[in-house]
Motif scaffolding. Structure first.
Motif, short mmCIF file in Angstrom:
data_model
loop_
_atom_site.label_atom_id
_atom_site.label_comp_id
_atom_site.label_asym_id
_atom_site.label_seq_id
_atom_site.Cartn_x
_atom_site.Cartn_y
_atom_site.Cartn_z
N LEU A 1 31.48 -125.72 -16.95
CA LEU A 1 30.03 -125.90 -17.11
C LEU A 1 29.60 -127.31 -16.74
CD1 LEU A 1 29.37 -123.95 -20.43
CD2 LEU A 1 28.42 -123.42 -18.18
N ASN A 2 30.36 -128.29 -17.18
CA ASN A 2 30.04 -129.69 -16.85
C ASN A 2 30.15 -129.93 -15.34
OD1 ASN A 2 29.38 -132.39 -17.83
ND2 ASN A 2 31.43 -132.92 -17.10
N LEU A 3 31.19 -129.40 -14.75
CA LEU A 3 31.37 -129.53 -13.30
C LEU A 3 30.20 -128.89 -12.56
CD1 LEU A 3 32.98 -130.08 -10.69
CD2 LEU A 3 34.26 -127.97 -11.17
N ALA A 4 29.87 -127.66 -12.92
CA ALA A 4 28.79 -126.94 -12.23
C ALA A 4 27.45 -127.64 -12.40
CB ALA A 4 28.72 -125.50 -12.74
N MET A 5 27.18 -128.13 -13.60
CA MET A 5 25.92 -128.82 -13.84
C MET A 5 25.79 -130.05 -12.94
SD MET A 5 24.47 -130.89 -17.14
CE MET A 5 25.83 -132.03 -17.04
N HIS A 6 26.86 -130.84 -12.83
CA HIS A 6 26.78 -132.05 -12.01
C HIS A 6 26.69 -131.73 -10.52
CE1 HIS A 6 27.81 -134.06 -15.77
NE2 HIS A 6 27.19 -135.09 -15.23
N VAL A 7 27.38 -130.69 -10.08
CA VAL A 7 27.26 -130.29 -8.67
C VAL A 7 25.83 -129.81 -8.40
CG1 VAL A 7 28.01 -128.59 -6.96
CG2 VAL A 7 29.71 -129.82 -8.33
N LEU A 8 25.28 -129.03 -9.31
CA LEU A 8 23.89 -128.57 -9.13
C LEU A 8 22.93 -129.75 -9.08
CD1 LEU A 8 23.90 -125.45 -11.48
CD2 LEU A 8 23.60 -125.44 -8.98
N LYS A 9 23.15 -130.76 -9.89
CA LYS A 9 22.28 -131.93 -9.86
C LYS A 9 22.34 -132.60 -8.48
CE LYS A 9 23.50 -134.33 -13.51
NZ LYS A 9 23.60 -135.13 -14.75
N PRO B 1 27.31 -114.39 -15.04
CA PRO B 1 25.95 -114.91 -14.88
C PRO B 1 25.51 -115.81 -16.05
CG PRO B 1 25.93 -112.50 -15.07
CD PRO B 1 27.36 -112.93 -15.06
N LYS B 2 26.09 -115.62 -17.22
CA LYS B 2 25.75 -116.47 -18.37
C LYS B 2 26.23 -117.91 -18.14
CE LYS B 2 25.98 -112.76 -21.76
NZ LYS B 2 26.75 -112.26 -22.91
N VAL B 3 27.36 -118.05 -17.49
CA VAL B 3 27.88 -119.38 -17.17
C VAL B 3 26.97 -120.05 -16.15
CG1 VAL B 3 29.82 -120.65 -16.14
CG2 VAL B 3 30.26 -118.80 -17.77
N ALA B 4 26.58 -119.31 -15.12
CA ALA B 4 25.67 -119.85 -14.11
C ALA B 4 24.35 -120.26 -14.74
CB ALA B 4 25.44 -118.81 -13.01
N LYS B 5 23.82 -119.42 -15.62
CA LYS B 5 22.55 -119.72 -16.28
C LYS B 5 22.66 -120.98 -17.13
CE LYS B 5 18.97 -117.77 -19.17
NZ LYS B 5 18.79 -117.39 -20.52
N ALA B 6 23.73 -121.10 -17.90
CA ALA B 6 23.90 -122.28 -18.76
C ALA B 6 23.98 -123.56 -17.94
CB ALA B 6 25.14 -122.11 -19.63
N ALA C 1 22.83 -124.06 -14.90
CA ALA C 1 21.53 -124.29 -14.27
C ALA C 1 20.51 -124.84 -15.27
CB ALA C 1 21.03 -123.00 -13.63
N GLU C 2 20.50 -124.28 -16.47
CA GLU C 2 19.56 -124.77 -17.49
C GLU C 2 19.83 -126.24 -17.82
OE1 GLU C 2 18.51 -120.66 -19.91
OE2 GLU C 2 20.15 -121.91 -20.62
N ASP C 3 21.09 -126.60 -17.95
CA ASP C 3 21.43 -128.00 -18.23
C ASP C 3 21.03 -128.91 -17.07
OD1 ASP C 3 22.38 -127.19 -20.68
OD2 ASP C 3 24.50 -127.40 -20.15
N GLY D 1 14.74 -132.30 -14.26
CA GLY D 1 13.32 -132.01 -14.39
C GLY D 1 12.73 -131.19 -13.26
N ARG D 2 13.54 -130.35 -12.64
CA ARG D 2 13.03 -129.44 -11.60
C ARG D 2 13.81 -128.14 -11.64
NH1 ARG D 2 14.62 -132.90 -6.21
NH2 ARG D 2 13.27 -134.35 -7.25
N PRO D 3 13.22 -127.06 -11.13
CA PRO D 3 13.90 -125.75 -11.19
C PRO D 3 15.19 -125.73 -10.37
CG PRO D 3 11.58 -125.51 -10.58
CD PRO D 3 11.89 -126.98 -10.56
#
Length: 141
Positions: free
Chosen positions: A54-62, A107-112, A114-116, A122-124
């Motif tokens: 989750l931490n990895l995915a959140m930072h890559v998404l950022k 999909p719950k992991v992806a959603k979590a 993405a939400e973080d 501050g953007r979708p």
């Protein structure tokens, strides 16, 4: 039988199953407590793997959704650290590679993640995990 050095999580689960099926001569509550303790140790490894993913995915998404952000070094460090931690967990417990695949498809992991990421930048953000390449191989700078 698998040894702890071969695969820690699998060993914990197999040992718990064996303890559950034998009478150690201890009280039932001690036998059950030992089984529960071993299974809890296994669950902790799964939880750690999920947390690092989750931490990895959140930072890559950022990085993907806010590439112009000027202070990305901490994101780079977080990505490298999460990758190392995931690699270490999978080295110690190769049986968790299958669980990683389950998480990547969840999909719950992806959603979590993405939400973080949305909260931080501050953007979708699309509720989909980055690709395996983006998560585990691409250099983000």
């Amino acid at each position: 039988m698998i040894t702890r050095d071969d695969d820690e999580v699998l060993w914990l689960e197999q040992t718990a199953a064996k303890v559950a099926n034998m009478n150690l001569g201890l009280s039932e509550s001690v036998d059950n407590g030992l089984v529960e303790f071993l299974m809890e140790m296994s669950r902790r490894e799964r939880s750690a793997l999920k947390s690092h993913l989750l931490n990895l995915a959140m930072h890559v998404l950022k990085f993907m959704y806010q590439p112009e952000y000027p202070h990305k070094r901490s994101w780079e460090i977080s990505i490298r650290n999460s990758r190392r931690e995931i690699e270490t967990i999978l080295d110690v417990s190769p049986s968790l590679k299958g669980y990683l695949e389950v998480l990547l498809a969840d999909p719950k992991v992806a959603k979590a993640a993405a939400e973080d990421a949305e909260t931080e930048i501050g953007r979708p953000v699309a509720y989909a995990l980055p690709s395996r390449h983006e998560l585990f191989e691409k250099e983000w700078r």
